[in-house]
Design a protein around this motif. Structure first.
Motif, PDB file in Angstrom:
ATOM      1  N   TYR A 154       0.875  -1.177   0.000  1.00 35.89           N
ATOM      2  CA  TYR A 154       0.000   0.000   0.000  1.00 35.89           C
ATOM      3  C   TYR A 154       0.910   1.224   0.000  1.00 35.89           C
ATOM      4  O   TYR A 154       1.878   1.276   0.769  1.00 35.89           O
ATOM      5  N   TYR A 155       0.592   2.200  -0.832  1.00 32.72           N
ATOM      6  CA  TYR A 155       1.376   3.426  -0.751  1.00 32.72           C
ATOM      7  C   TYR A 155       0.477   4.626  -0.491  1.00 32.72           C
ATOM      8  O   TYR A 155      -0.632   4.735  -1.013  1.00 32.72           O
ATOM      9  N   ASN A 156       0.977   5.504   0.350  1.00 32.47           N
ATOM     10  CA  ASN A 156       0.260   6.692   0.796  1.00 32.47           C
ATOM     11  C   ASN A 156       0.546   7.829  -0.182  1.00 32.47           C
ATOM     12  O   ASN A 156       1.645   8.385  -0.194  1.00 32.47           O
ATOM     13  N   ASP A 289      -3.182   3.605  -2.756  1.00 28.34           N
ATOM     14  CA  ASP A 289      -3.377   2.620  -3.815  1.00 28.34           C
ATOM     15  C   ASP A 289      -2.474   1.435  -3.531  1.00 28.34           C
ATOM     16  O   ASP A 289      -1.601   1.483  -2.657  1.00 28.34           O
ATOM     17  N   TYR A 290      -2.719   0.337  -4.266  1.00 27.91           N
ATOM     18  CA  TYR A 290      -1.857  -0.840  -4.191  1.00 27.91           C
ATOM     19  C   TYR A 290      -0.787  -0.766  -5.277  1.00 27.91           C
ATOM     20  O   TYR A 290      -0.980  -0.145  -6.323  1.00 27.91           O
ATOM     21  N   ASP A 359     -15.205  -5.133  -9.164  1.00 28.67           N
ATOM     22  CA  ASP A 359     -16.412  -4.323  -9.368  1.00 28.67           C
ATOM     23  C   ASP A 359     -16.295  -3.037  -8.551  1.00 28.67           C
ATOM     24  O   ASP A 359     -16.122  -3.076  -7.335  1.00 28.67           O
ATOM     25  N   ASN A 360     -16.406  -1.904  -9.211  1.00 27.92           N
ATOM     26  CA  ASN A 360     -16.302  -0.606  -8.533  1.00 27.92           C
ATOM     27  C   ASN A 360     -15.119  -0.576  -7.569  1.00 27.92           C
ATOM     28  O   ASN A 360     -15.283  -0.353  -6.368  1.00 27.92           O
ATOM     29  N   PRO A 361     -13.920  -0.813  -8.094  1.00 23.98           N
ATOM     30  CA  PRO A 361     -12.777  -1.011  -7.192  1.00 23.98           C
ATOM     31  C   PRO A 361     -12.339   0.266  -6.484  1.00 23.98           C
ATOM     32  O   PRO A 361     -12.283   1.345  -7.061  1.00 23.98           O
ATOM     33  N   GLU A 362     -12.038   0.120  -5.227  1.00 21.16           N
ATOM     34  CA  GLU A 362     -11.319   1.114  -4.454  1.00 21.16           C
ATOM     35  C   GLU A 362     -10.277   0.346  -3.652  1.00 21.16           C
ATOM     36  O   GLU A 362     -10.619  -0.621  -2.968  1.00 21.16           O
ATOM     37  N   PRO A 363      -9.017   0.723  -3.719  1.00 24.77           N
ATOM     38  CA  PRO A 363      -8.458   1.788  -4.550  1.00 24.77           C
ATOM     39  C   PRO A 363      -8.440   1.415  -6.030  1.00 24.77           C
ATOM     40  O   PRO A 363      -8.955   0.368  -6.407  1.00 24.77           O
TER      41      PRO A 363
END
Length: 423
Positions: A154-156, A289-290, A359-363
């Protein structure tokens, strides 16, 4: 002693206040109450509760499940104490490194006969063959795999922007997301007063570095952690990053300050984990995000660790059939879809449910989780022998705090693994 069970009693009483005649009689219906214990933060508990609520819609008039969450720290110790006493839960999550201990100790019920029967919501052949790990011994299954978590970073985004470092996605798109790049950018974060990455001890923290470099702890039954050049290179790399301050060892963090809190407070740029941190970060409105794990092989993507928690039934429960019915639903296709859709905390362990991640991905780059699980590797060898992963963790941790060199640690790791698996 048997597990203390509570029964919900529904009484329909007639009397003067209800306007009933003296000839009316009372009726009584017993509803089985099952205790379900897990380790989870509040955001994860909400995910688990989705399947509990759905099960209640189907069977709530006969079975009620009460979900309780504990912190991950000392969870296994607390669970073990309860199971040894009279307050053990009917159903419990098992951390992967402790599964073999519960199997050996006889505190988990065999599940195979139930799974083949008419009351089960799921069959073993719906799962990949290589997903069971330490849940099986001598052909007997003692726990189910409710989902899986392939490791990604994960990056900020806020920290990257604040310090003025190009995003990992940009490096990845250029084909330059490598160990060398990671060393370069974490040096920049260190100079800016930020932590670059939080590094765990033990196989849980180190094996992804080993796998991503093409290394192994064991091959064909032989311990190679102290002889395989790629494995040695990975351990030396991650230790050097800790010693140089590019990574911060999680065991050296102040009490109560973990990777999740540091990430949400913009103190760290990168953390490694499966999907379980996603609900918490989304609820906190973090901009993140990944990114796949950086590699050292020239390939853009290499295998990383795939970890799972397991779901078992207490061998001392008064309600084994009801408990097994619930866990079969919880891990079934329906149960997994209910839990893991809409940014759940894991990736499905049954094929055909990939859409719940994308489906509707976050991140934005949720598909990296699916890429990682396709080629990922679970920890099996270290978890098959009770206590081995803990012994290895202790060696890694004294290496990270600087009490022994990487060379000394690698030698001890090999010796300890051979000693405990050859007994």
């Amino acid at each position: 002693m048997g597990v203390k069970k509570r029964t919900m009693v529904v009484i329909v009483a007639c009397g003067i206040l209800a306007g009933c005649s003296s000839s009316d009689t009372s009726s009584e219906e017993d509803v089985v109450k099952l205790d379900f214990l897990t380790y989870a933060d509040p955001a994860q508990l909400k995910v688990y509760q989705r399947a509990v609520d759905a099960f209640h819609e189907l069977h709530g008039d006969e079975i009620q499940v009460e979900l309780t969450g504990l912190p991950a720290d000392n969870y296994t110790q607390t669970l073990t104490t309860r199971l040894q006493g009279s307050e053990g839960p009917d159903i419990y999550y098992v951390q992967d490194f402790s599964m073999s201990t519960f199997v050996q100790g006889g505190t988990a019920l065999p599940l195979d006969d139930f799974l083949e029967g008419p009351d089960s919501y799921v069959r073993k052949d719906e799962f990949p063959d290589d997903i069971w790990g330490p849940t099986q011994k001598d052909g007997v299954t003692y726990a189910l795999v409710p989902d899986a978590n392939p490791f990604v970073m994960y990056y900020n985004k806020s920290v990257f922007e604040e310090v003025g470092v190009k995003s990992p996605q940009e490096y990845y798109d250029e084909g330059n997301w490598s160990w060398d790049t990671l060393k370069e950018i974490t040096s920049t974060f260190k100079e800016a007063g930020k932590e670059g990455y939080v590094q765990d001890g033990g196989p849980f923290g180190v094996n992804t570095w080993i796998y991503s470099n093409g290394g192994s702890v064991e091959k064909d039954g032989e311990v190679v952690i102290d002889s395989d050049p790629k494995t040695i290179e990975a351990i030396e790399y991650v230790n050097q990053m800790v010693q140089d301050g590019n990574f911060v060892f999680s065991g050296s963090l102040p009490q109560g300050q973990g990777r999740d809190a540091m990430f949400m407070s913009d103190q760290v740029a990168l953390v490694g984990a499966g999907r379980w941190l996603t609900p918490l970060f989304l609820e906190s409105n973090k901009d993140f995000d990944y990114i796949p794990w950086p590699t050292n092989t020239g390939e853009q993507m290499e295998p990383t660790l795939v970890t799972s928690a397991y779901l078992a039934v207490n061998s001392d429960t008064d309600y084994p059939e009801e408990a097994m019915k619930f866990i079969s639903y919880y891990v079934s296709e329906e149960g997994q879809e209910i839990r893991l859709a809409d940014n759940g905390n894991s990736v499905p362990s049954i094929a055909g449910l990939e859409h719940v991640v994308t489906d509707n991905p976050e991140p934005e780059h949720a598909e990296y989780l699916l890429d990682a699980i396709r080629i990922g590797q679970p920890i099996v060898f270290e978890f098959e022998t009770p206590g081995l992963s803990n012994e290895m963790r202790d060696i890694y941790e004294i290496m990270f705090i600087g009490d022994i060199t990487a060379e000394e640690a690698i030698s001890r790791l090999g010796d300890k693994a051979r000693e405990m698996t050859e007994e």
